[in-house]
Design a protein around this motif. Structure first.
Motif, short mmCIF file in Angstrom:
data_model
loop_
_atom_site.label_atom_id
_atom_site.label_comp_id
_atom_site.label_asym_id
_atom_site.label_seq_id
_atom_site.Cartn_x
_atom_site.Cartn_y
_atom_site.Cartn_z
N ILE A 160 -83.22 -54.18 -53.70
CA ILE A 160 -84.42 -55.02 -53.77
C ILE A 160 -84.20 -56.29 -52.96
CG2 ILE A 160 -85.94 -56.36 -55.30
CD1 ILE A 160 -86.19 -53.40 -55.81
N VAL A 161 -85.23 -56.70 -52.20
CA VAL A 161 -85.19 -57.97 -51.46
C VAL A 161 -86.33 -58.84 -51.95
CG1 VAL A 161 -85.37 -59.09 -49.21
CG2 VAL A 161 -84.19 -56.89 -49.42
N ILE A 162 -86.01 -60.06 -52.34
CA ILE A 162 -87.04 -61.04 -52.69
C ILE A 162 -87.00 -62.13 -51.64
CG2 ILE A 162 -87.86 -62.69 -54.42
CD1 ILE A 162 -86.48 -60.99 -56.54
N ILE A 163 -88.10 -62.30 -50.93
CA ILE A 163 -88.12 -63.25 -49.82
C ILE A 163 -89.39 -64.08 -49.87
CG2 ILE A 163 -89.21 -61.68 -48.15
CD1 ILE A 163 -86.93 -62.83 -46.17
N GLY A 164 -89.28 -65.36 -49.54
CA GLY A 164 -90.45 -66.23 -49.60
C GLY A 164 -90.12 -67.63 -49.12
N GLU A 165 -90.94 -68.58 -49.48
CA GLU A 165 -90.73 -69.97 -49.09
C GLU A 165 -91.13 -70.89 -50.23
OE1 GLU A 165 -93.13 -70.21 -45.55
OE2 GLU A 165 -91.40 -69.85 -44.25
N SER A 166 -90.46 -72.04 -50.29
CA SER A 166 -90.79 -73.03 -51.32
C SER A 166 -90.95 -74.40 -50.67
CB SER A 166 -89.70 -73.07 -52.39
OG SER A 166 -88.46 -73.47 -51.83
N SER A 167 -91.79 -75.21 -51.25
CA SER A 167 -92.02 -76.56 -50.72
C SER A 167 -92.45 -77.47 -51.85
CB SER A 167 -93.10 -76.54 -49.63
OG SER A 167 -94.33 -76.09 -50.16
N SER A 168 -92.29 -78.77 -51.61
CA SER A 168 -92.71 -79.74 -52.63
C SER A 168 -93.27 -80.99 -51.97
CB SER A 168 -91.53 -80.12 -53.53
OG SER A 168 -90.55 -80.82 -52.79
N GLN A 169 -94.17 -81.63 -52.69
CA GLN A 169 -94.73 -82.91 -52.26
C GLN A 169 -94.66 -83.87 -53.44
OE1 GLN A 169 -95.80 -83.94 -49.24
NE2 GLN A 169 -95.23 -81.97 -48.34
N SER A 170 -94.27 -85.12 -53.16
CA SER A 170 -94.12 -86.10 -54.23
C SER A 170 -95.13 -87.23 -54.08
CB SER A 170 -92.70 -86.67 -54.22
OG SER A 170 -91.75 -85.65 -54.45
N PHE A 171 -95.53 -87.81 -55.23
CA PHE A 171 -96.52 -88.88 -55.26
C PHE A 171 -96.06 -89.96 -56.23
CE2 PHE A 171 -98.37 -84.68 -54.82
CZ PHE A 171 -99.08 -84.79 -53.64
N SER A 172 -96.32 -91.20 -55.87
CA SER A 172 -95.97 -92.31 -56.77
C SER A 172 -97.10 -93.34 -56.74
CB SER A 172 -94.65 -92.96 -56.34
OG SER A 172 -94.74 -93.45 -55.01
N GLY A 173 -97.14 -94.20 -57.74
CA GLY A 173 -98.19 -95.22 -57.81
C GLY A 173 -98.08 -95.99 -59.11
N GLU A 174 -98.88 -97.04 -59.20
CA GLU A 174 -98.83 -97.89 -60.40
C GLU A 174 -99.20 -97.13 -61.66
OE1 GLU A 174 -101.21 -101.30 -59.82
OE2 GLU A 174 -100.08 -102.03 -58.08
N MET A 175 -100.11 -96.17 -61.52
CA MET A 175 -100.55 -95.40 -62.69
C MET A 175 -99.41 -94.58 -63.30
SD MET A 175 -104.32 -94.11 -61.52
CE MET A 175 -104.57 -93.29 -63.09
N LEU A 176 -98.38 -94.29 -62.51
CA LEU A 176 -97.27 -93.48 -63.00
C LEU A 176 -96.16 -94.33 -63.60
CD1 LEU A 176 -97.04 -90.89 -60.08
CD2 LEU A 176 -98.05 -90.54 -62.34
N GLY A 177 -96.37 -95.66 -63.63
CA GLY A 177 -95.41 -96.57 -64.25
C GLY A 177 -94.06 -96.57 -63.58
N GLY A 178 -94.06 -96.49 -62.25
CA GLY A 178 -92.80 -96.50 -61.52
C GLY A 178 -92.13 -95.14 -61.38
N MET A 179 -92.71 -94.12 -61.99
CA MET A 179 -92.15 -92.76 -61.89
C MET A 179 -92.75 -92.05 -60.66
SD MET A 179 -90.16 -92.39 -64.59
CE MET A 179 -90.09 -90.68 -65.14
N THR A 180 -92.14 -90.96 -60.30
CA THR A 180 -92.62 -90.13 -59.19
C THR A 180 -93.04 -88.77 -59.72
OG1 THR A 180 -91.17 -91.20 -57.59
CG2 THR A 180 -92.03 -89.05 -56.99
#
Length: 457
Positions: free
Chosen positions: A287-307
């Motif tokens: 069996i072969v499992i093949i693909g791609e992964s990606s991520s995008q991050s967001f930050s702002g005052e509403m997140l209380g300093g978290m990302t």
């Protein structure tokens, strides 16, 4: 009065016949699905012994004795597998189903070796246990073995949890994956870890594992915030999840690293399923499992300093010998953390975990269904000197029970590729090929869907 007596007698006879018929309908049966060497069966209540044969039907109370160098496999009606080693004496002491269709199975091992791959989930309160002279090991869906010598019993667990209790009573003890215990008459039960690599030096153990596992290659390159990641969290998490399922062996990431820049892998990532299949076959994977992964991050005052990070993975499962897509899916994970990278790792791990569960379920379902109805198997033959040699090989193979629809796909140089349908797995087929006396066929390699042969004429 006479008529009434006859009528009542008729009702009684009919009732007895009906009860017996209904009872016969609910009787559980198991069959010998693999046998190499010799064994004998003593039916419940009988004194005579019958030579064991392939597809021999076993029921509650049957006694089995195997000779030296014998390997036997029994398939139960719930999908569970019991394998019996050489010089083993065993009784199928309980093999019943109650009015609520709850199944119970108990195997008494007096001497020898038994391997159990118990189907999961079992219905309701269904039970499966192996009883030895010194211990009782009960489970609900797992893989374990029991070795019995004199009054000593050794239990090794390969997947799931087994509850063990001494036969003379006392508290039970749970042993889990890669744990074992040795039960002795005058000592308390104690568990300890065992080394799986050292364990696999035993040929009997290797044989059992080869019948249980599919070999998988996983390639999922990753981008975080648009940049190529040094390591793929999605890939690592999927490997971890697949390794938690006993059915799979996963190609090590260090081996995958050697072929990441290969042209076939790049073509596979671009959507070429045949290239993915070829890459898998070159690594002896099913069996072969093949693909791609990606991520995008967001930050702002509403997140209380978290990302906040969103991880996306899209992948497909490909059968290596046919380039058939077995499953395809995408999944998303969302997580918060202090830094973008930490949030991305968590999000991608979450997405990969969900995707892995789906792929595992789809692969297992499809594989078991195919094995039951008859799997398509490629047979690669090398060492041929002429087309006449290939015809001899084809004739010899055609005599194997359960092997049908043999087709020649190509013949180039001294190599040929045959394709056939076989009701069973490749290990069973390899054992049957080994028994051919017409010509000498050496099995030099196998995977779940392929056997490689070298012919000596």
């Amino acid at each position: 009065m006479k008529r009434n007596k006859l009528f009542i007698t008729g009702i009684i006879i009919f009732s007895l016949l009906f009860v017996n018929y209904g009872y016969a309908e609910t009787q559980r049966k198991s069959v010998i699905s693999f046998l190499k060497g010799s064994a004998k069966i003593q039916k419940k209540g009988g004194s005579d012994w019958t030579p064991a044969t392939l597809n021999f039907s076993l029921t509650q109370g049957d006694r089995i004795e195997t000779s030296a160098d014998t390997k036997m496999e029994i398939k139960l009606d719930d999908g569970s597998i019991v394998r019996i080693g050489p010089k083993t004496t065993m009784v199928l002491s309980e093999y019943s189903e109650d009015s609520a269709q709850v199944k119970s199975t108990s195997v008494n091992v007096f001497m020898g070796r038994v391997w159990a791959n118990v189907a999961k989930p079992l219905k309701g309160d269904a039970k499966f246990k192996i009883a030895t002279p010194s211990a009782i090991a009960a489970v609900k869906g797992t893989v374990y073995r029991a070795d019995v010598s004199d009054s000593t019993s050794q239990i090794n667990v390969y997947d799931g949890t087994v509850s063990v209790q001494k036969t003379d009573g006392g508290e039970s003890i749970d042993i889990t994956k890669l744990e074992m215990l040795i039960a002795l008459p005058a000592t308390a039960l104690e568990k300890s870890p065992f080394d799986e690599k050292d364990d696999e030096k035993d040929e009997w153990i290797r044989w059992n594992k080869s019948r249980d596992k599919l070999r998988v290659m996983i390639i999922i390159p990753e981008k975080r915030a648009g940049e190529k990641a040094l390591s793929s969290m999605a890939e690592s998490k999927m490997i971890e999840k697949f390794l938690q399922n006993y059915l799979f062996r996963v190609l090590d990431q260090s081996q995958v690293d050697k072929i990441r820049e290969d042209a076939k892998v790049k073509a596979a990532l671009g959507g070429d399923n045949r290239a993915a299949a070829v890459a898998g076959l070159e690594q002896a994977c099913d069996i072969v499992i093949i693909g791609e992964s990606s991520s995008q991050s967001f930050s702002g005052e509403m997140l209380g300093g978290m990302t906040s990070s969103v991880g996306n993975i899209v992948a497909r499962v490909i059968r290596a010998d046919t380039a058939e897509i077995l499953a395809t899916k995408s999944d998303t994970g969302r997580k918060l953390d202090i830094t973008p990278d930490a949030a991305a790792v968590k999000a991608l791990s979450d997405a990969s975990s969900k995707l892995s569960d789906y792929f595992v379920a789809e692969i297992v379902k499809g594989w078991k269904k195919e094995i039951k109805k008859g799997a398509t198997i490629d047979i690669v033959v090398s060492g041929l000197k002429s087309f006449k040699d290939l015809s001899q090989v084809e004739l010899a193979l055609s005599k194997i029970s359960g092997l049908k629809d043999i087709q020649k796909l190509y013949f180039v140089g001294d190599r040929a590729l045959l394709n056939a349908t076989f009701v069973g797995d490749t290990v069973t087929l390899a054992e049957k090929i080994d028994e051919i006396s017409d010509i000498k066929l050496n099995v030099i390699g196998l995977s779940a869907y392929k056997i490689e042969l070298d012919v000596k004429l």
